[in-house]
Write a protein that holds these residues in place. Structure first.
Motif, PDB file in Angstrom:
ATOM      1  N   ILE A  17       0.841  -1.210   0.000  1.00 21.06           N
ATOM      2  CA  ILE A  17       0.000   0.000   0.000  1.00 21.06           C
ATOM      3  C   ILE A  17       0.870   1.253   0.000  1.00 21.06           C
ATOM      4  N   GLU A  18       1.948   1.265   0.756  1.00 20.98           N
ATOM      5  CA  GLU A  18       2.846   2.424   0.780  1.00 20.98           C
ATOM      6  C   GLU A  18       3.483   2.646  -0.587  1.00 20.98           C
ATOM      7  N   VAL A  19       3.849   1.570  -1.247  1.00 18.59           N
ATOM      8  CA  VAL A  19       4.451   1.676  -2.580  1.00 18.59           C
ATOM      9  C   VAL A  19       3.419   2.202  -3.584  1.00 18.59           C
ATOM     10  N   LEU A  20       2.185   1.725  -3.536  1.00 18.35           N
ATOM     11  CA  LEU A  20       1.142   2.188  -4.448  1.00 18.35           C
ATOM     12  C   LEU A  20       0.813   3.660  -4.235  1.00 18.35           C
ATOM     13  N   ILE A  21       0.749   4.100  -3.005  1.00 15.19           N
ATOM     14  CA  ILE A  21       0.472   5.510  -2.714  1.00 15.19           C
ATOM     15  C   ILE A  21       1.602   6.394  -3.232  1.00 15.19           C
ATOM     16  N   THR A  22       2.832   5.977  -3.043  1.00 14.45           N
ATOM     17  CA  THR A  22       3.972   6.727  -3.544  1.00 14.45           C
ATOM     18  C   THR A  22       3.960   6.805  -5.070  1.00 14.45           C
ATOM     19  N   ALA A  23       3.651   5.688  -5.719  1.00 13.99           N
ATOM     20  CA  ALA A  23       3.579   5.670  -7.186  1.00 13.99           C
ATOM     21  C   ALA A  23       2.469   6.591  -7.684  1.00 13.99           C
ATOM     22  N   PHE A  24       1.343   6.631  -6.995  1.00 16.88           N
ATOM     23  CA  PHE A  24       0.227   7.502  -7.369  1.00 16.88           C
ATOM     24  C   PHE A  24       0.631   8.976  -7.241  1.00 16.88           C
ATOM     25  N   ILE A  25       1.297   9.337  -6.174  1.00 14.82           N
ATOM     26  CA  ILE A  25       1.732  10.722  -5.967  1.00 14.82           C
ATOM     27  C   ILE A  25       2.734  11.142  -7.045  1.00 14.82           C
ATOM     28  N   PHE A  28       0.877  11.550 -10.408  1.00 11.32           N
ATOM     29  CA  PHE A  28       0.083  12.778 -10.395  1.00 11.32           C
ATOM     30  C   PHE A  28       0.984  14.002 -10.610  1.00 11.32           C
ATOM     31  N   GLY A  29       2.152  14.004 -10.015  1.00  7.31           N
ATOM     32  CA  GLY A  29       3.107  15.096 -10.198  1.00  7.31           C
ATOM     33  C   GLY A  29       3.613  15.180 -11.627  1.00  7.31           C
ATOM     34  N   VAL A  30       3.915  14.047 -12.236  1.00  3.71           N
ATOM     35  CA  VAL A  30       4.390  14.018 -13.619  1.00  3.71           C
ATOM     36  C   VAL A  30       3.280  14.481 -14.562  1.00  3.71           C
ATOM     37  N   GLY A  32       0.887  16.573 -13.830  1.00  2.00           N
ATOM     38  CA  GLY A  32       0.808  18.020 -13.639  1.00  2.00           C
ATOM     39  C   GLY A  32       1.900  18.761 -14.395  1.00  2.00           C
ATOM     40  N   MET A  33       3.101  18.226 -14.390  1.00  2.00           N
ATOM     41  CA  MET A  33       4.214  18.841 -15.128  1.00  2.00           C
ATOM     42  C   MET A  33       3.955  18.797 -16.637  1.00  2.00           C
ATOM     43  N   ALA A  34       3.372  17.715 -17.132  1.00  2.00           N
ATOM     44  CA  ALA A  34       3.058  17.615 -18.559  1.00  2.00           C
ATOM     45  C   ALA A  34       1.993  18.639 -18.948  1.00  2.00           C
ATOM     46  N   ALA A  35       0.979  18.812 -18.114  1.00  2.00           N
ATOM     47  CA  ALA A  35      -0.062  19.813 -18.387  1.00  2.00           C
ATOM     48  C   ALA A  35       0.529  21.221 -18.372  1.00  2.00           C
ATOM     49  N   LEU A  36       1.429  21.476 -17.453  1.00  2.00           N
ATOM     50  CA  LEU A  36       2.089  22.775 -17.384  1.00  2.00           C
ATOM     51  C   LEU A  36       2.927  23.028 -18.635  1.00  2.00           C
ATOM     52  N   GLN A  37       3.620  22.030 -19.111  1.00  2.00           N
ATOM     53  CA  GLN A  37       4.430  22.156 -20.331  1.00  2.00           C
ATOM     54  C   GLN A  37       3.547  22.438 -21.540  1.00  2.00           C
ATOM     55  N   LEU A  38       2.407  21.759 -21.655  1.00  2.00           N
ATOM     56  CA  LEU A  38       1.484  21.979 -22.763  1.00  2.00           C
ATOM     57  C   LEU A  38       0.953  23.411 -22.742  1.00  2.00           C
TER      58      LEU A  38
END
Length: 145
Positions: A17-25, A28-30, A32-38
């Motif tokens: 569960i800790e690994v899945l939550i970290t992967a989700f965060i 989500f950050g990546v 957001g960065m792609a949307a910002l670049q677009l």
């Protein structure tokens, strides 16, 4: 002694569960960065198009000044036709889709309203019309009539 050993359980690693939550965060950050670049690319392209529109309007002002210096000046309609024909034949016209130019002379004055408009349908389904309007006063030369 068995009772004491039971209380000393040690954690061996991360839970799933800790690994899945970290992967989700991180995902989500990546995203957001792609949307910002677009968005940055869209705004940069729009600024480029506005720069081209400014160059086109400056060209109109220079044509007006040149027209005033002619012995037989062209009418505003003829000047607008030549201006539009020049920019529609220019190879860089691809940067301003749906280019439309307007040159309006206020009757009896040397005041002109220059309008450059184009469509920005590149970034979405809706065609966004962009437009620049410039007003310029051309004063006759000191030695002129």
């Amino acid at each position: 002694m068995k009772m004491f050993m039971h209380k000393q359980k040690r954690q061996q690693g991360f839970s799933l569960i800790e690994v899945l939550i970290t992967a989700f965060i991180v995902a989500f950050g990546v995203l957001g960065m792609a949307a910002l670049q677009l968005k940055t690319l869209q705004i940069s392209h729009s600024a480029y198009q506005r720069s081209i529109a400014s160059v086109i309007a400056t060209d109109a002002v220079e044509r007006l000044w040149g027209n005033m210096a002619m012995d037989t000046p062209l009418t505003s309609d003829k000047l607008q036709q030549e201006w539009l024909a020049h920019w529609q034949q220019t190879a860089t016209n691809q940067t301003l889709p749906g280019l439309n130019l307007s040159l309006i002379n206020t009757a009896g004055t040397n005041t002109y309203v220059i309008t450059v408009s184009w469509g920005e349908a590149r970034f979405g389904a809706n065609d966004v019309a962009s437009q620049f309007s410039y007003s310029v006063d051309l004063y006759p030369s000191i030695g002129g009539p």
